[in-house]
Design an enzyme around this catalytic site. Sequence first.
Site, PDB file in Angstrom:
ATOM      1  N   SER A 167      26.186  36.543  44.009  1.00  0.00           N
ATOM      2  CA  SER A 167      24.908  37.014  44.652  1.00  0.00           C
ATOM      3  C   SER A 167      25.559  38.453  45.009  1.00  0.00           C
ATOM      4  O   SER A 167      26.510  38.711  45.315  1.00  0.00           O
ATOM      5  CB  SER A 167      24.739  36.232  45.986  1.00  0.00           C
ATOM      6  OG  SER A 167      23.531  36.633  46.783  1.00  0.00           O
ATOM      7  N   TYR A 180      26.749  31.723  53.511  1.00  0.00           N
ATOM      8  CA  TYR A 180      26.297  31.970  52.192  1.00  0.00           C
ATOM      9  C   TYR A 180      27.090  33.272  51.812  1.00  0.00           C
ATOM     10  O   TYR A 180      27.557  33.522  50.709  1.00  0.00           O
ATOM     11  CB  TYR A 180      24.875  31.968  52.054  1.00  0.00           C
ATOM     12  CG  TYR A 180      24.146  32.221  50.576  1.00  0.00           C
ATOM     13  CD1 TYR A 180      24.274  31.236  49.763  1.00  0.00           C
ATOM     14  CD2 TYR A 180      23.803  33.584  50.130  1.00  0.00           C
ATOM     15  CE1 TYR A 180      23.788  31.218  48.489  1.00  0.00           C
ATOM     16  CE2 TYR A 180      23.315  33.526  48.864  1.00  0.00           C
ATOM     17  CZ  TYR A 180      23.303  32.386  48.039  1.00  0.00           C
ATOM     18  OH  TYR A 180      23.081  32.585  47.010  1.00  0.00           O
TER      19      TYR A 180
END
Length: 284
Positions: A167, A180
């Site tokens: 990501s 995350y």
Amino acid sequence: MTTPIKDLNLEGKVAVITGGGGVICSVMSKALAMKGVKTAILDLKKENADKVADEIREQYGTKSIGIAANVLDKSSLEAAKKEINEKLGSIDYLINGAGGNAPTATSKVEKIEPSDMEHLEDTFFGLELEGFEKTFDLNFKGTLIPTLVFARDMVKKQRGGIVNISSMNSYRPLTKIPAYSASKAAINNFTQWLAVHFAKTGVRVNAIAPGFLLTNQNRFLLVDEKTGESTARGKKIINGTPMERYGTPEELTGTLVFLLSDWSEFITGIVVPVDGGFSAYSGV
């Protein structure tokens, strides 16, 4: 005399896709099926995996099976591998797509302000350790454990490809979601480490770092449930993305196919941003 361009050389290969019942990885699975790749769709929910596999067989005529598996349970994955080997053959590719975030690992405020001293439960100090562990385990261990199981076939035949899903949070951690961001940064490091470890085996290891896509995991942060309009955070993302829009799962598939194909056979250990220019933009 010029050397002719190699063929993609994907047809007939076998790919395992974790998180394959989800929006992003189902699209990735179908993109591989279009190129003739036989796909094993792994998902925690059997019905989700079967749905994607059924669609692939109907739309593209390539072999596909749905399997219920837990990326955090090695025995579950080993059982899946046995079924894959029996029904599809030896594994050539692994896409580690299972992942996500949890509201309990998300702070309510972006920065601690002096006015927050009486409400520290809305800040970093209010994060639940259980939620942090769940998010980190799903993203990092959910990449590590499937690789331990499914990469064996590739190493034994000295050929194959692994693509991890990272990501843009891995490069520029976003406010509110420390678990995350940290877990995706760990995936980048693991991708590079494993690429070096596997370098002489013929197995290449790379990753894709998507920019911002609307998913079930982040919708609650980016879209107001009552109005359907962008939240303040959603507006920041669009303003920070030069293309001024969210990406789509389909826009990840070209990079995926390239990284698995013979067109990239001298490429390993990289993380490719597919982010609409987010990583290139300073905001000014």
